[in-house]
Design an enzyme around this catalytic site. Sequence first.
Site, PDB file in Angstrom:
ATOM      1  N   ASP A   1      21.859  -3.398 -54.619  1.00  0.00           N
ATOM      2  CA  ASP A   1      21.549  -2.252 -55.457  1.00  0.00           C
ATOM      3  C   ASP A   1      20.521  -2.712 -56.495  1.00  0.00           C
ATOM      4  O   ASP A   1      20.196  -3.900 -56.596  1.00  0.00           O
ATOM      5  CB  ASP A   1      22.821  -1.680 -56.104  1.00  0.00           C
ATOM      6  CG  ASP A   1      22.621  -0.204 -56.485  1.00  0.00           C
ATOM      7  OD1 ASP A   1      21.450   0.231 -56.604  1.00  0.00           O
ATOM      8  OD2 ASP A   1      23.613   0.521 -56.675  1.00  0.00           O
TER       9      ASP A   1
HETATM   10  C1  NOJ Z   1      20.983   2.621 -58.143  1.00  0.00           C
HETATM   11  C2  NOJ Z   1      22.056   3.352 -57.415  1.00  0.00           C
HETATM   12  O1  NOJ Z   1      23.314   2.759 -57.684  1.00  0.00           O
HETATM   13  C3  NOJ Z   1      21.868   3.387 -55.909  1.00  0.00           C
HETATM   14  O2  NOJ Z   1      22.836   4.209 -55.343  1.00  0.00           O
HETATM   15  C4  NOJ Z   1      20.477   3.853 -55.579  1.00  0.00           C
HETATM   16  O3  NOJ Z   1      20.319   3.936 -54.192  1.00  0.00           O
HETATM   17  C5  NOJ Z   1      19.490   2.882 -56.195  1.00  0.00           C
HETATM   18  N1  NOJ Z   1      19.644   2.880 -57.635  1.00  0.00           N
HETATM   19  C6  NOJ Z   1      18.045   3.222 -55.845  1.00  0.00           C
HETATM   20  O4  NOJ Z   1      17.631   4.366 -56.455  1.00  0.00           O
END
Ligand code: NOJ
Length: 776
Positions: free
Chosen positions: A323
């Site tokens: 993430d």
């Molecule tokens: C953080 C989020 O937790 C995740 O779900 C997302 O896909 C990413 N950012 C990218 O935007």
Amino acid sequence: MGSFYGCARSTIGAARTWFYYKRIILISNSRVEAMKKMLILAIVTILSASFGCGSNSPVSDSERSIEQKVDSLLSVMTLQEKVGQLTLYTSDMDQTGAFLRPEYLEDVRSGNVGAIFNAYGAEYTRELQEMAVNETRLGIPLLFGYDVIHGHRTIFPVPLGQAASWDLDLIEASERVAAREASAEGLHWTFAPMVDISRDPRWGRIVEGAGEDTYLGSKISAARVRGFQGNDLGDVQTIAATMKHFAAYGAAKAGRDYHTVDMSDRELREIYLPPFKAGFDAGAATVMTSFNTLNGIPATANEYLFEDILRDEWGFDGFVVTDYTAIMELLFHGVARDEQHATELAMNAGIDMSMQDGFYQRNLADLVEEGKITEEQLDNAVANVLRVKYQLGLFEDPYRYSSTEREEAEIMKPENIETARDMARKSMVLLKNQNQVLPIKDDVETIAVIGPLADSQRDLIGSWSAAGDWSKSVSLLQGLKNKKPEINFIHAKGTGIDDGDTSGFDAAVNAARQADMVILALGEAYWMSGEAASRSEIDLPGAQQELAKEIHALGKPTVAVLMNGRPLTINWLDENIPAILETWFLGTTTGDAIADVLFGDYNPSGKLPVTFPKSVGQIPIHYDMKNTGRPFDANNKYTSKYLDISNEPLYVFGHGLSYTTFDYSPITLSSNKMATSDSLQVSVTVSNTGEYAGEEVVQLYLHDKVASIAPPARRLKGFQKINLQPGESKEVVFNVTNKDLSFYQKDMSYGSEPGEFMVFVGGSSKDTQSAEFVLE
Ligand code: NOJ
């Protein structure tokens, strides 16, 4: 020797690659560069053609040929090129229009990045792809990812809302629309589905998942993956899915986003992992790490999750992405000393691609040179990424997804809007309908439409609204006017969503006074759920409940239309307002879809995928809790309960009313005994006893009466959605197998134990018929 066809196919594939790239190389800037590239390409081509003719392995020809291509490409890659493939950056800009990471274009040109996210649009993605293909030594195409969470341009209901439809085919169809729109805009990869189970409505990201139940969540996970990826990742209208967030992110302590998770392995495997396994079985190409620690070890450094479970137990061969900046966050978790150490931990845990923090880009090569990471580890990670790029067909044609014609034809086309409206209608849950206030009667002439969400557009597309344009969403007020131009709708906002401002109350009361009935549009703003949007109280924010009280005092027939991204504690509304329709955030077609339901053109059929508590103090509260050694007894103080509130939720899991009524016959079992190798048929007859045609979600729950591990009071193990005309009856048959009776036993082996079981069938987790049988 490989098969004749395998050999022929890989030779043709290699030849195609050769001709395609030769064209690109010939337009390279310098002759020397072009010659160098052609030499490398010739080696790659010969290797991949010859591999297809020489092996006898059990893998299919196409898989083998992809593996061969991956191997041959890897054999000519430098360390820096390999690290580049493991690096993902955003193309985001800040409010001034400046890139968040200005070097990102330079990284694309120099091969320091293998994937980009947040860039979309046929032309823009083509431009970026041209840089990667034409300006880097090997011309390896970029992968474009994006959070396509509930639609791309045509915005569908938020995932929690879609889950309330219990309509797997429609959920799959919705993701297919999203995939078609996204892929036409150059996207190859979505960071969805989010398959995190959550039993805590304080956690804002509950809106992104399928709710509290593992069985329903697993079915929906598979449907979403099928919707995004179809049967063939190489089909240009599909995109690669990402199961996220691995794992147990939805169990954050106190419902606070990013917070610690501690749980038994049994709970992890029984409740939180099955939706991932279902997505894996449906072929999901990628997996994202979660931000949380799991039993002390951050997911992004968690070998147990990624190596032991995902790769070794399940055999996952796609790639794992972190993430956002999650490797960097290992420093804050306090498990890494410095950047290098964090990188080493992530790599050793089997994480293939780093999102945004650049830790792999800056540290991996050194770690390999110092021998802390082996070349084999690095190659495995790169192979995992390249494999997906091959599967997507990017090496055959890196621009195949960036099509202005498809973009024009596909984006928000009428069929997409119609599918979204259908999904929106089916996502609504009628929580209460006293005295049949709904559907709205034909003789109504004036309706007051009151509340901060009555004419909102932005809120309707919810959080994570991808490339959705909120100004194209139909407000509730607009939808009502579209449906019934002959009715006089008087609109008054009354108050803001969370500002506590009561200065608009008088106007709202005046509007209501003039009307035959009132529609009260209440709830949360779009930013109150989603990432980093936990709430400690989950009441209606601001002065909305006071507004409802003022309107209620007038004694007009009133309907509350709720818009929100999580269960709310709405005890006062439940006690006082005769009809309550939960609409979540329904997306582009919100107003039209709600009007369909309010006026009876669609009979609501949604069922709650998550429990609505009466109080935050009851959380976590879910239908499949265990009995405890002191089950509730109102007459015995020393039983499991609160002093100040009942154990019962406001609305149970699976609850949802219809304009019609359904009657359930007693359960019939094909036998009162079952052998483990056998199955048992559980039947009920469901009759539509009301005046409207309607759909009912018939739910089956099981309970193991005595087991070596204290069993849940009941657990969902089947459901069927049926459609009945007034007066019509249908027999619904469920097939119960040994798998449905299995659980993680004392020694963590998965299986069933002989003994007595109870089976429940009905229209919610509470409202059920029951029967008993014995597993021999
Ligand atoms: C953080 C989020 O937790 C995740 O779900 C997302 O896909 C990413 N950012 C990218 O935007």
